[in-house]
Design a protein around this motif. Structure first.
Motif, PDB file in Angstrom:
ATOM      1  N   ASP A   1       0.925  -1.352   0.025  1.00 57.12           N
ATOM      2  CA  ASP A   1       0.013   0.041   0.022  1.00 57.12           C
ATOM      3  C   ASP A   1       0.876   1.251  -0.034  1.00 57.12           C
ATOM      4  OD1 ASP A   1      -2.477  -1.264  -0.036  1.00 57.12           O
ATOM      5  OD2 ASP A   1      -2.401  -1.662   2.029  1.00 57.12           O
ATOM      6  N   SER A   2       1.967   1.142  -0.119  1.00 53.25           N
ATOM      7  CA  SER A   2       3.155   2.196  -0.240  1.00 53.25           C
ATOM      8  C   SER A   2       3.358   2.523  -1.367  1.00 53.25           C
ATOM      9  CB  SER A   2       4.502   2.013   0.769  1.00 53.25           C
ATOM     10  OG  SER A   2       3.944   1.989   2.224  1.00 53.25           O
ATOM     11  N   ILE A   3       4.053   4.038  -1.526  1.00 49.53           N
ATOM     12  CA  ILE A   3       4.832   4.524  -2.831  1.00 49.53           C
ATOM     13  C   ILE A   3       6.075   4.729  -2.225  1.00 49.53           C
ATOM     14  CG2 ILE A   3       4.993   5.905  -4.550  1.00 49.53           C
ATOM     15  CD1 ILE A   3       1.578   5.830  -3.428  1.00 49.53           C
ATOM     16  N   TRP A   4       7.322   4.070  -2.667  1.00 46.71           N
ATOM     17  CA  TRP A   4       8.547   4.276  -2.138  1.00 46.71           C
ATOM     18  C   TRP A   4       9.046   5.321  -3.185  1.00 46.71           C
ATOM     19  CZ3 TRP A   4      11.032   3.127   2.464  1.00 46.71           C
ATOM     20  CH2 TRP A   4      10.335   2.245   3.199  1.00 46.71           C
ATOM     21  N   ALA A   5       9.622   6.342  -3.005  1.00 46.25           N
ATOM     22  CA  ALA A   5      10.432   7.265  -4.027  1.00 46.25           C
ATOM     23  C   ALA A   5      11.800   7.617  -3.786  1.00 46.25           C
ATOM     24  CB  ALA A   5       9.396   8.445  -4.137  1.00 46.25           C
ATOM     25  N   LEU A   6      12.338   8.220  -4.674  1.00 47.92           N
ATOM     26  CA  LEU A   6      13.637   8.759  -4.509  1.00 47.92           C
ATOM     27  C   LEU A   6      13.796  10.104  -4.938  1.00 47.92           C
ATOM     28  CD1 LEU A   6      16.570   7.530  -3.924  1.00 47.92           C
ATOM     29  CD2 LEU A   6      16.795   7.252  -6.270  1.00 47.92           C
ATOM     30  N   ASP A   7      14.403  10.953  -3.923  1.00 46.71           N
ATOM     31  CA  ASP A   7      14.513  12.341  -4.204  1.00 46.71           C
ATOM     32  C   ASP A   7      16.077  12.426  -4.554  1.00 46.71           C
ATOM     33  OD1 ASP A   7      14.893  15.071  -4.038  1.00 46.71           O
ATOM     34  OD2 ASP A   7      14.057  15.421  -2.396  1.00 46.71           O
ATOM     35  N   GLN A   8      16.305  12.808  -5.904  1.00 44.41           N
ATOM     36  CA  GLN A   8      17.707  12.681  -6.385  1.00 44.41           C
ATOM     37  C   GLN A   8      18.524  13.786  -5.598  1.00 44.41           C
ATOM     38  OE1 GLN A   8      18.724  13.532 -10.744  1.00 44.41           O
ATOM     39  NE2 GLN A   8      19.392  11.496 -10.437  1.00 44.41           N
ATOM     40  N   LEU A   9      18.204  15.155  -5.877  1.00 42.49           N
ATOM     41  CA  LEU A   9      19.227  15.935  -5.525  1.00 42.49           C
ATOM     42  C   LEU A   9      19.156  15.976  -3.755  1.00 42.49           C
ATOM     43  CD1 LEU A   9      18.545  18.876  -7.945  1.00 42.49           C
ATOM     44  CD2 LEU A   9      20.181  17.119  -7.995  1.00 42.49           C
ATOM     45  N   ASP A  10      18.187  15.784  -3.081  1.00 40.80           N
ATOM     46  CA  ASP A  10      18.303  15.851  -1.862  1.00 40.80           C
ATOM     47  C   ASP A  10      18.901  14.444  -1.340  1.00 40.80           C
ATOM     48  OD1 ASP A  10      17.382  18.412  -1.539  1.00 40.80           O
ATOM     49  OD2 ASP A  10      15.252  17.825  -1.127  1.00 40.80           O
ATOM     50  N   LYS A  11      19.062  13.550  -2.282  1.00 45.40           N
ATOM     51  CA  LYS A  11      19.299  12.151  -1.984  1.00 45.40           C
ATOM     52  C   LYS A  11      18.515  11.542  -0.503  1.00 45.40           C
ATOM     53  CE  LYS A  11      24.071  13.615  -3.412  1.00 45.40           C
ATOM     54  NZ  LYS A  11      25.234  13.751  -3.185  1.00 45.40           N
ATOM     55  N   LYS A  12      17.188  11.487  -0.986  1.00 40.65           N
ATOM     56  CA  LYS A  12      16.406  11.077   0.136  1.00 40.65           C
ATOM     57  C   LYS A  12      15.411  10.017  -0.388  1.00 40.65           C
ATOM     58  CE  LYS A  12      16.025  14.830   3.374  1.00 40.65           C
ATOM     59  NZ  LYS A  12      14.925  16.123   3.638  1.00 40.65           N
ATOM     60  N   VAL A  13      15.184   9.076   0.501  1.00 38.25           N
ATOM     61  CA  VAL A  13      14.388   7.996   0.134  1.00 38.25           C
ATOM     62  C   VAL A  13      12.968   8.378   1.063  1.00 38.25           C
ATOM     63  CG1 VAL A  13      13.686   5.703   0.722  1.00 38.25           C
ATOM     64  CG2 VAL A  13      15.925   6.214  -0.427  1.00 38.25           C
ATOM     65  N   LEU A  14      11.928   8.300   0.207  1.00 38.74           N
ATOM     66  CA  LEU A  14      10.469   8.775   0.719  1.00 38.74           C
ATOM     67  C   LEU A  14       9.553   7.468   0.789  1.00 38.74           C
ATOM     68  CD1 LEU A  14      10.379  11.968  -1.715  1.00 38.74           C
ATOM     69  CD2 LEU A  14      11.255  12.118   0.695  1.00 38.74           C
ATOM     70  N   GLN A  15       8.760   7.548   1.708  1.00 37.70           N
ATOM     71  CA  GLN A  15       7.956   6.525   1.708  1.00 37.70           C
ATOM     72  C   GLN A  15       6.473   7.231   1.812  1.00 37.70           C
ATOM     73  OE1 GLN A  15       7.613   3.739   4.924  1.00 37.70           O
ATOM     74  NE2 GLN A  15       6.048   2.322   3.922  1.00 37.70           N
ATOM     75  N   PHE A  16       5.384   7.116   0.937  1.00 37.54           N
ATOM     76  CA  PHE A  16       4.226   7.669   0.852  1.00 37.54           C
ATOM     77  C   PHE A  16       3.302   6.470   1.259  1.00 37.54           C
ATOM     78  CE2 PHE A  16       6.622  10.228  -1.919  1.00 37.54           C
ATOM     79  CZ  PHE A  16       6.477  11.569  -1.488  1.00 37.54           C
ATOM     80  N   GLY A  17       2.040   6.964   1.910  1.00 37.18           N
ATOM     81  CA  GLY A  17       0.993   6.000   2.118  1.00 37.18           C
ATOM     82  C   GLY A  17       0.091   6.021   0.880  1.00 37.18           C
ATOM     83  N   GLY A  18      -0.741   5.018   0.907  1.00 38.79           N
ATOM     84  CA  GLY A  18      -1.564   4.808  -0.480  1.00 38.79           C
ATOM     85  C   GLY A  18      -2.274   6.285  -0.566  1.00 38.79           C
ATOM     86  N   ASP A  19      -2.646   7.144   0.425  1.00 36.47           N
ATOM     87  CA  ASP A  19      -3.041   8.401   0.319  1.00 36.47           C
ATOM     88  C   ASP A  19      -2.584   9.386  -0.232  1.00 36.47           C
ATOM     89  OD1 ASP A  19      -1.715   8.504   2.590  1.00 36.47           O
ATOM     90  OD2 ASP A  19      -3.319   8.978   3.934  1.00 36.47           O
ATOM     91  N   GLY A  20      -1.236   9.278  -0.400  1.00 36.98           N
ATOM     92  CA  GLY A  20      -0.164  10.236  -0.970  1.00 36.98           C
ATOM     93  C   GLY A  20       0.357  10.864   0.294  1.00 36.98           C
ATOM     94  N   LYS A  21      -0.028  10.595   1.342  1.00 38.79           N
ATOM     95  CA  LYS A  21       1.054  11.395   2.611  1.00 38.79           C
ATOM     96  C   LYS A  21       2.038  10.776   2.737  1.00 38.79           C
ATOM     97  CE  LYS A  21      -3.402  13.156   4.593  1.00 38.79           C
ATOM     98  NZ  LYS A  21      -4.210  12.908   5.773  1.00 38.79           N
ATOM     99  N   LEU A  22       2.892  11.722   2.984  1.00 37.89           N
ATOM    100  CA  LEU A  22       4.346  11.315   3.303  1.00 37.89           C
ATOM    101  C   LEU A  22       4.360  10.798   4.781  1.00 37.89           C
ATOM    102  CD1 LEU A  22       7.508  11.052   2.298  1.00 37.89           C
ATOM    103  CD2 LEU A  22       7.751  13.544   3.718  1.00 37.89           C
ATOM    104  N   ILE A  23       4.849   9.341   4.568  1.00 38.21           N
ATOM    105  CA  ILE A  23       4.904   8.489   5.946  1.00 38.21           C
ATOM    106  C   ILE A  23       6.208   8.936   6.640  1.00 38.21           C
ATOM    107  CG2 ILE A  23       5.000   6.222   7.138  1.00 38.21           C
ATOM    108  CD1 ILE A  23       3.165   5.345   4.590  1.00 38.21           C
ATOM    109  N   LYS A  24       7.444   8.684   5.946  1.00 36.54           N
ATOM    110  CA  LYS A  24       8.783   8.970   6.425  1.00 36.54           C
ATOM    111  C   LYS A  24       9.476   9.250   5.375  1.00 36.54           C
ATOM    112  CE  LYS A  24      10.089   4.028   6.837  1.00 36.54           C
ATOM    113  NZ  LYS A  24      10.539   2.787   7.592  1.00 36.54           N
ATOM    114  N   ASN A  25      10.871   9.702   5.753  1.00 36.26           N
ATOM    115  CA  ASN A  25      11.816   9.729   4.759  1.00 36.26           C
ATOM    116  C   ASN A  25      13.241   9.792   5.489  1.00 36.26           C
ATOM    117  OD1 ASN A  25      13.262  12.685   5.192  1.00 36.26           O
ATOM    118  ND2 ASN A  25      11.005  13.053   5.307  1.00 36.26           N
ATOM    119  N   PHE A  26      14.143   9.240   4.688  1.00 38.73           N
ATOM    120  CA  PHE A  26      15.606   9.288   5.232  1.00 38.73           C
ATOM    121  C   PHE A  26      16.683   9.576   4.111  1.00 38.73           C
ATOM    122  CE2 PHE A  26      14.735   4.932   4.221  1.00 38.73           C
ATOM    123  CZ  PHE A  26      15.881   4.373   3.477  1.00 38.73           C
ATOM    124  N   ASP A  27      17.755  10.195   4.744  1.00 36.78           N
ATOM    125  CA  ASP A  27      18.964  10.593   4.051  1.00 36.78           C
ATOM    126  C   ASP A  27      19.878   9.425   3.571  1.00 36.78           C
ATOM    127  OD1 ASP A  27      20.730  12.197   2.888  1.00 36.78           O
ATOM    128  OD2 ASP A  27      20.774  13.688   4.707  1.00 36.78           O
TER     129      ASP A  27
END
Lengths: 391, 295
Positions: free
Chosen positions: B188-214
């Motif tokens: 149910d998650s969308i995992w994404a990668l922010d290239q310039l900030d070099k961060k991994v992002l995890q969004f919930g199915g509702d599109g809300k950011l659950i967590k991120n890490f560097d």
């Protein structure tokens, strides 16, 4: 028995005559003490601890130094070793060349600087004009530290803070507002119009103005939904749009309008309104690439001078690394005879490792290499046996 | 008795030694080359592949051979099956998915289109996607439960499109200073990668950011991410090039693979993903192949 006796005597002497005393009495017997004296003296020297850096008998490095470059400095300045690896790092720091700016023993200037601050900076930043028709006051007074940090920063151009915040640290926002009566909304992005060092225009407005900016704000700022997006630029710069629809493009970066990652929409120092020198702009995102290759022994002259666009497209390209041509075409623009009498290259020649076309960059890495001719591996053997295994 | 004791202690020492060597090698080189998907079977080398699509039901890999404007399919064993050019109409294909109706959808960079290929109906249609007046620039693509997930390269946000390609919603990271460069749909998650900030992002199915890490301390130029069967996050570094592995909390575990042109080495890799058969697939744009690694 004799050995034990010798160790005892040496230990006793070491305790009786600490390094400080030894330096004072021994080193300066030959080395003139005056040559190591000034307003600011490096602490180990002031304490007479020459041995902190030098070995009196034998050493691997010139000047009988125990270690080389920043490794020696970091043996005491341990905190800095960690800090100086974070964010954007000043090139000499990255290369471990502390002595580009500092002297090791004594200086008239705080921080053991080699010279006056601005003279130290201009020693390398030779392209910067020391004076403009209208010069920003801190710049005119050589106060580079007013805006920049000397070693590293999390902000581009080694700024002390976000660019606008650096400006506001001296300029009061109320005063600025009075000088920008027609500016819509809150004043921001000062560097979009102003050159922080100086300019030939009053108010240190950058020399070259974007044509629509000269005509007024509405040319770009009254365009409905596309206002502020990349497409607000592309509707005029149509040729650039082609590049954006390539396999790889620079349609990336911060903010909604990706053009503004590299270009200023209002004014610039050059015709293409880049936000800084080409290398500075590229480094904004590709700091890792620049750092990886800048200290290599052999580098292509264009790479050395920071002319990225000589080989790379800036907007978009269907080729790897956004090259301007394939791995042969890009090189033979200048190296005309290559590919005709050298190792076979071209569509009919296949790299046995990957089945890809053999090109100049199959063997050469123009960005930089530790092997002559910017070869990927040593040309004496290692490179050839990559493919010619039987030899 | 003493002899037996000695034997036992020596055996125990040997067993411990073997175990230590085995675990050490596992920690440093946990992945080994398993298969290569290249153009050999089709008689034409793959040039600048940009994406891999895996059809678990059909047990097939589909390589987007961007440089040759074609899609190349392989069996799950890595054997070449078919080369598909859509009648020579594809223009710089970049990514692909297959929807519930068996229609193939391809991101075509040169036409800035999300192109549908209905093989049964022999129909190829280009679709330009709009958000109001603005044209989207499709980049990465995925499909789940009747929804297309399209990465808009211009904004760095993920557009959720209904099956009729109307815009449903956006997934974006307000806290990120730059955009998303790759994403994966996992449960149910969308995992994404922010290239310039070099961060991994995890969004919930509702599109809300659950967590991120560097990941910036370990990765220089991240281009793709994948989530392993154990939940670890794999980040592909295009410039190093290698793969850095982090646990679910973002703690760095290890890095593996290196730059090179030989088997098992990477040159300008562009995408990673896990297949349903335990393989880690790396799309190598520079070496013109997809390499599958197994444990």
């Amino acid at each position: 028995m004799l050995n034990y006796y010798r160790i005892f005597v040496i230990s006793w002497l070491a305790l009786a005559f600490p390094i400080a005393a030894a330096a004072d009495t021994v080193c300066f017997n030959c080395h003139k003490k005056e040559a190591f004296s000034d307003k600011f003296v490096h602490q180990p020297l002031a304490n007479g601890q020459c041995g902190a850096c030098h070995n009196p008998h034998v050493a691997h490095f010139k000047g009988l130094l125990e270690q080389e470059g920043s490794a020696l400095c970091f043996s005491c300045h341990a905190k800095e070793e960690t800090t100086f690896k974070q964010g954007m790092v000043h090139q000499p720091v990255r290369s471990g060349q502390c002595l580009v700016c500092h002297v090791p023993h004594a200086s008239f200037r705080k921080g053991l600087l080699k010279d006056q601050l601005s003279a130290t900076c201009f020693g390398c930043h030779t392209k910067l004009s020391p004076k403009f028709q209208y010069t920003h006051e801190p710049y005119a007074h050589g106060q580079c530290y007013s805006c920049h940090r000397p070693h590293q920063s999390v902000f581009g151009q080694l700024l002390k803070d976000e660019p606008d915040k650096v400006c506001l640290s001296c300029h009061k926002s109320q005063d600025l507002q009075k000088g920008h009566l027609n500016y819509p909304g809150t004043l921001r992005d000062c560097l979009s119009c102003h050159n922080p060092h100086g300019s030939s225009r009053k108010g240190i407005v950058r020399d070259i103005l974007h044509a629509p900016f000269v005509q007024g704000c509405k040319e770009c700022h009254d365009k409905g939904e596309i206002q502020g997006s990349t497409q607000s630029c592309l509707r005029c710069h149509e040729a650039v749009a082609t590049g954006m629809f390539a396999r790889h493009s620079h349609l990336t970066g911060k903010g909604e309008n990706k053009c503004l990652s590299c270009h200023s929409p209002h004014a610039g120092n050059e015709k293409n309104l880049l936000k800084g020198s080409q290398l500075q702009v590229c480094r904004g995102c590709h700091a890792d690439t620049i750092a990886r290759y800048e200290n290599k022994l052999y580098r292509h002259p264009k790479a050395k001078e920071g002319s990225c666009i000589n080989c790379h497209e800036v907007h978009g390209s269907n080729r790897i690394a956004m090259l301007r041509g394939d791995g042969n075409a890009i090189c033979t623009r200048c190296h005309e005879t290559q590919g005709k009498f050298t190792h076979p290259v071209g569509e009919k020649v296949v790299d046995v490792r990957t089945s890809q076309m053999v090109t100049c960059i199959t063997c050469h890495l123009p960005m930089g290499s530790d092997f002559k001719y910017e070869l990927i591996y040593s040309g004496s053997k290692d490179l050839c046996i990559q493919c010619h295994k039987r030899y | 008795m003493k002899y037996v004791k000695n034997m036992l202690s020596q055996s125990a020492f040997l067993a411990v030694s073997i175990f230590m060597v085995a675990t050490t090698s596992l920690a440093t080189e946990p992945w080994a080359w398993k298969a290569t998907l290249d153009g050999a079977g089709s008689g034409q080398a793959i040039v600048m592949p940009t994406a891999l699509y895996i059809d678990a039901d059909r047990q097939r890999y589909y390589v987007v051979d961007s440089g040759n404007n074609r899609l190349v399919s392989f069996s799950k064993e890595g054997n070449f099956l078919l080369s598909f050019t859509a009648e020579g109409k594809l223009q710089v294909p970049y990514d692909m998915v297959r929807d519930n109706s068996d229609v193939i959808w391809v991101v075509e960079k040169a036409r800035n289109s999300l192109t549908s290929i209905n093989i049964k109906a022999k129909e190829i249609l280009t679709h330009i996607i709009y958000d109001g007046e603005r044209t989207l620039v499709p980049d990465r693509l995925d499909y789940k439960d009747g929804i297309f997930y399209v990465l808009d390269k211009e904004t760095g946000q993920i557009a959720l499109l209904n099956s009729d390609l109307t815009l449903k919603s956006w997934i974006s990271c307000a806290e990120c200073t730059s955009g998303i460069v790759d994403f994966k749909l996992i449960n149910d998650s969308i995992w994404a990668l922010d290239q310039l900030d070099k961060k991994v992002l995890q969004f919930g199915g509702d599109g809300k950011l659950i967590k991120n890490f560097d990941v910036g301390q370990k990765v220089e130029f991240p281009v793709s991410l994948a989530i392993g069967p154990a939940g670890n996050i794999y980040v592909l570094d295009r410039h190093a090039p290698d793969i850095a592995v982090f646990d679910t909390e973002g703690s760095f575990k290890y890095t593996f693979l290196t730059k090179g042109w030989s088997r098992g080495e990477l040159y300008f890799p562009i995408e990673i993903l896990f297949d349903p058969w335990g393989g880690l697939c790396v799309v190598e744009e520079g070496n013109g192949r997809v390499e599958v690694f197994g444990r």
